[in-house]
Design a protein around this motif. Structure first.
Motif, short mmCIF file in Angstrom:
data_model
loop_
_atom_site.label_atom_id
_atom_site.label_comp_id
_atom_site.label_asym_id
_atom_site.label_seq_id
_atom_site.Cartn_x
_atom_site.Cartn_y
_atom_site.Cartn_z
N GLN A 168 18.71 -2.33 -27.29
CA GLN A 168 19.27 -1.22 -28.06
C GLN A 168 18.64 -1.21 -29.46
O GLN A 168 18.42 -2.26 -30.04
N PHE A 169 18.36 -0.03 -29.98
CA PHE A 169 17.80 0.07 -31.32
C PHE A 169 18.48 1.21 -32.08
O PHE A 169 19.07 2.11 -31.50
N GLU A 170 18.36 1.14 -33.40
CA GLU A 170 18.89 2.19 -34.26
C GLU A 170 17.95 2.34 -35.44
O GLU A 170 17.61 1.37 -36.11
N LEU A 171 17.51 3.56 -35.66
CA LEU A 171 16.70 3.88 -36.83
C LEU A 171 17.53 4.79 -37.72
O LEU A 171 18.00 5.84 -37.28
N TYR A 172 17.72 4.39 -38.95
CA TYR A 172 18.53 5.19 -39.88
C TYR A 172 17.83 5.22 -41.21
O TYR A 172 17.55 4.17 -41.80
N THR B 79 18.82 13.17 -43.43
CA THR B 79 19.09 11.93 -42.71
C THR B 79 18.39 11.96 -41.36
O THR B 79 18.48 12.94 -40.63
N LEU B 80 17.70 10.89 -41.07
CA LEU B 80 17.09 10.70 -39.75
C LEU B 80 17.82 9.53 -39.11
O LEU B 80 17.79 8.42 -39.62
N HIS B 81 18.51 9.82 -38.01
CA HIS B 81 19.28 8.80 -37.32
C HIS B 81 18.97 8.89 -35.84
O HIS B 81 19.33 9.86 -35.18
N ILE B 82 18.29 7.87 -35.33
CA ILE B 82 17.92 7.82 -33.91
C ILE B 82 18.49 6.53 -33.34
O ILE B 82 18.26 5.45 -33.88
N LYS C 150 19.08 9.21 -28.73
CA LYS C 150 19.93 10.29 -29.25
C LYS C 150 19.51 10.54 -30.69
O LYS C 150 19.32 9.60 -31.47
N LEU C 151 19.34 11.79 -31.04
CA LEU C 151 18.88 12.19 -32.37
C LEU C 151 19.99 12.98 -33.05
O LEU C 151 20.64 13.81 -32.42
N ASN C 152 20.23 12.71 -34.34
CA ASN C 152 21.27 13.48 -35.04
C ASN C 152 20.87 14.94 -35.15
O ASN C 152 19.70 15.28 -35.28
N GLU C 153 21.83 15.81 -35.09
CA GLU C 153 21.59 17.25 -35.04
C GLU C 153 21.12 17.84 -36.36
O GLU C 153 20.57 18.94 -36.38
N GLY D 112 12.33 20.05 -44.64
CA GLY D 112 13.77 20.31 -44.60
C GLY D 112 14.36 20.22 -43.21
O GLY D 112 15.56 20.41 -43.02
N GLY D 113 13.56 19.93 -42.22
CA GLY D 113 14.01 19.80 -40.84
C GLY D 113 12.81 19.62 -39.93
O GLY D 113 11.67 19.74 -40.36
N LEU D 114 13.07 19.35 -38.67
CA LEU D 114 11.99 19.17 -37.69
C LEU D 114 11.91 20.40 -36.80
O LEU D 114 12.92 20.86 -36.26
#
Length: 143
Positions: free
Chosen positions: A132-136, A101-104, A83-86, A60-62
């Motif tokens: 530049q990269f994006e993981l979603y 959601t995992l958004h880096i 940057k990591l989503n909160e 449910g979270g890290l």
């Protein structure tokens, strides 16, 4: 009567063709290695995305230790800034059935130094390339 065939004399043109072929093959090798590095880095980042998405789904979270490990894994793969989503933090765990959601987003540095052996090192004009990269990734919490 014995007929012997004499060896044909080589020309400078033959030597130029050989040298240019070797140079072209060397350039193709360097481009291939550079492309391999980019593909390999992308695959490694996708593997990290799957690993931490699984943790988000199950927990449910890290936790703080997960975030420290994520930072270490990203740095090991050449990520210089990210940057990591909160919503991924364990402060407010996401309950069962809700969306996680995992958004880096960030910058990964890919070195352009190509090592053929310990004795011989080829280097391009630049020291590396910042991409530049994006993981979603989005899923449902199973926590």
């Amino acid at each position: 009567m014995l007929f012997l065939r004499r060896k044909a004399k080589g020309t400078v043109g033959d030597m130029i063709i050989c040298i240019s072929t070797i140079l072209i093959l060397g350039i193709i090798l360097m481009i291939s290695i550079d492309t391999y590095k980019k593909i390999n880095t992308s695959a490694n980042l996708k593997a990290l995305e799957r690993k931490y998405m699984f943790r988000l789904e199950t927990q449910g979270g890290l936790s703080d230790s997960d975030l420290t490990e994520l930072d270490s894994d990203l740095r090991d793969n050449g990520v210089t800034a990210y940057k990591l989503n909160e919503t991924t933090r364990m402060n407010n765990p996401i309950s069962y059935g809700n969306i996680v959601t995992l958004h880096i987003t960030g910058t990964v540095h890919i070195s352009t130094k190509i090592r053929i052996s310990q004795l011989l090192t080829f280097e391009k004009a630049t020291e590396g390339e910042d991409i530049q990269f994006e993981l979603y990734q989005q899923s449902t919490s199973k926590h």
